[in-house]
Design an enzyme around this catalytic site. Structure first.
Site, mmCIF file in Angstrom:
data_model
loop_
_atom_site.group_PDB
_atom_site.id
_atom_site.type_symbol
_atom_site.label_atom_id
_atom_site.label_comp_id
_atom_site.label_asym_id
_atom_site.label_seq_id
_atom_site.Cartn_x
_atom_site.Cartn_y
_atom_site.Cartn_z
ATOM 1 N N GLU A 193 -2.850 -2.410 -18.065
ATOM 2 C CA GLU A 193 -1.823 -1.381 -17.928
ATOM 3 C C GLU A 193 -0.537 -1.999 -17.392
ATOM 4 O OE1 GLU A 193 -3.655 3.050 -17.098
ATOM 5 O OE2 GLU A 193 -2.823 1.912 -15.443
ATOM 6 N N CYS A 194 0.553 -1.804 -18.107
ATOM 7 C CA CYS A 194 1.885 -2.224 -17.677
ATOM 8 C C CYS A 194 1.895 -3.707 -17.280
ATOM 9 C CB CYS A 194 2.394 -1.333 -16.557
ATOM 10 S SG CYS A 194 4.201 -1.372 -16.387
#
Length: 443
Positions: free
Chosen positions: A328-329
């Site tokens: 994530e990210c």
């Protein structure tokens, strides 16, 4: 019964976080079992809440979380402690334009659970005019009760008296006047405050905040404002996101720390075991795990060290041959071929996906996102609807040739370009998941 209240303000930058931490520290000093919570998507403030209280701080989001999940998380927040102090994000009434009650605004939470609101007013540069702001907030929504005002950044007793007299004349209690103190300024970086785990003087800061709260705030009156929230009883535990496996390897260090506590709690309640490892210490995921999760964080600040973590890269690649890996990210950035830091130096990453990202080429991406998965991955099977958000400055400088992972919309249902990438069992997105949605969002 656990009581609760909300700390809110007319806008960001009013000092909500400092006042929330001061109240948490002061109540804990009194021996009260106190917990923090946070409206909206935010990793950093809840980590400070947890550091000062010793209890996980949960996020409450009226747009991203279906009502049963929101009620379940609220019930979790108000268990195992005596008082919950919920810090609002942005301004009290700020959020999307609709739908009513599910705009992602702090006021949605205050109204749904009848939480009394303490309004923090930054009165630097004004005196009696602060009363107009207090009156407007008190009258705007009859379902949101302003229980009192805390004056912040007060310059002198005379300054405090001017605002206090004008506000109390309206029948709105003033519960304290927090003086200006540059030494209490929280250090910041591009995504907000420096992480709690990186704050070397946090214990000393908490002590100073507690002392100033005892001096400047009416803590007895603040406690008296807290009430037992009206929480609809959910039909048992409601999970935000099914666990991607029975044993989940989770990267956890200064580069990877953005995990929502309600998701972690849901995974554990489902019987999953989370096994932390540190890429910065050149560790790989435990071989006995079923899935690997690389959370967001600040890998751009540690790109050189990650580039030298050859054991981590090798073990992660071996893991990804047979089991799912999701980033994530920041985790998504590390799954790519390279990451360019703020100084313009490019560092090799894991290469499990083919994209390249840069922090030297900065552009803020911020907002709610709804995603529908095109493919099976650690987030769920194809067709799964997810709700969450993006908040990053890094840009995609080379898209690579991997398969797009999800169809994306913003909070209003406006289509956005496909989000995330997938190659084999490896997936990643800039999108942070808050919850599994019940349906696709429509414009």
């Amino acid at each position: 019964m656990t009581r609760g209240l909300m700390i809110a303000a007319p806008r960001s930058g009013s000092g909500k976080t400092t006042l929330t931490l001061a109240i948490l520290a002061a109540l804990r000093r009194r021996g009260i079992a106190v917990r923090g919570a946070k409206t909206g998507p935010d990793y950093i403030d809840p980590a400070f809440h947890e550091a000062l209280t010793g209890l996980p701080s949960l996020n409450l989001d009226s747009w991203a979380m279906p009502a049963p999940l929101l009620d379940s998380v609220m019930a979790q927040a108000h268990s195992g402690c005596g008082v919950v102090v919920t810090e609002a994000s942005m301004g009290l009434f700020d959020g999307l334009l609709g739908p009513a009650g599910a705009r992602g605004a702090p006021a949605d939470i205050a109204a749904r659970y009848a939480l009394p609101v303490l309004l923090v007013l930054d009165i630097s540069g004004q005196g009696q005019s602060a009363a107009a702001t207090a009156l407007g907030f008190a009258r705007l929504d009859p379902d949101v009760r302003i229980a009192g005002v805390i004056l912040n950044r007060v310059g002198s007793p005379r300054h405090a008296g001017m605002a206090t007299q004008a506000i109390t004349a309206l029948g709105i209690p003033v519960l304290g006047a927090f003086g200006r103190d540059a030494g209490l300024q929280m250090p910041e970086r591009h995504l907000g405050l420096v992480q709690a785990r990186e704050h070397a003087g946090l214990d000393a800061l908490a002590d100073r905040l507690a002392t100033q709260a005892e001096r400047d705030l009416d803590l007895d009156a603040i406690l008296a404002c807290a009430t037992v929230p009206d929480i609809p009883l959910p039909g048992g535990w409601v999970r935000a996101l099914p666990p991607p496996g029975q044993r989940i390897a989770v990267a956890n260090d200064a580069a990877f720390s953005f995990m929502y506590a309600h998701i972690v709690a849901g995974w554990r309640a489902a019987g999953a075991e989370l096994l932390p490892f540190s890429p910065l210490a050149d560790e790989g995921p435990a071989p006995g795990c079923d899935a690997c999760w690389l959370p967001g964080g600040y890998p751009e600040l540690h790109a050189g060290q990650l580039a030298q973590a050859t054991h981590f890269r090798t073990e992660l690649a071996n893991f990804a041959r047979t089991r799912p890996v999701h980033g994530e990210c920041g985790g998504f950035m590390v799954l790519g071929e390279s990451l360019t830091d703020k100084a313009g130096q490019t560092h090799r990453m894991t290469g499990l996906l083919g994209h390249a990202t840069s922090f030297a080429t900065r552009r803020m991406n911020l907002g709610y996102r709804a995603a529908t998965l095109r493919h099976d991955c650690a987030l769920g099977p194809a067709g799964t609807h997810l709700r969450g958000h993006e908040f990053h400055y890094a840009t995609l400088t080379a898209p690579g040739t991997d398969t797009p992972l999800a169809d994306m919309h913003d909070g209003y249902g406006t289509p956005r370009p496909p989000g995330g990438l997938r190659r084999g069992l490896v997936s990643g997105t800039f999108f942070h998941v808050l919850a599994t949605g019940t349906a696709a969002i429509a414009p």
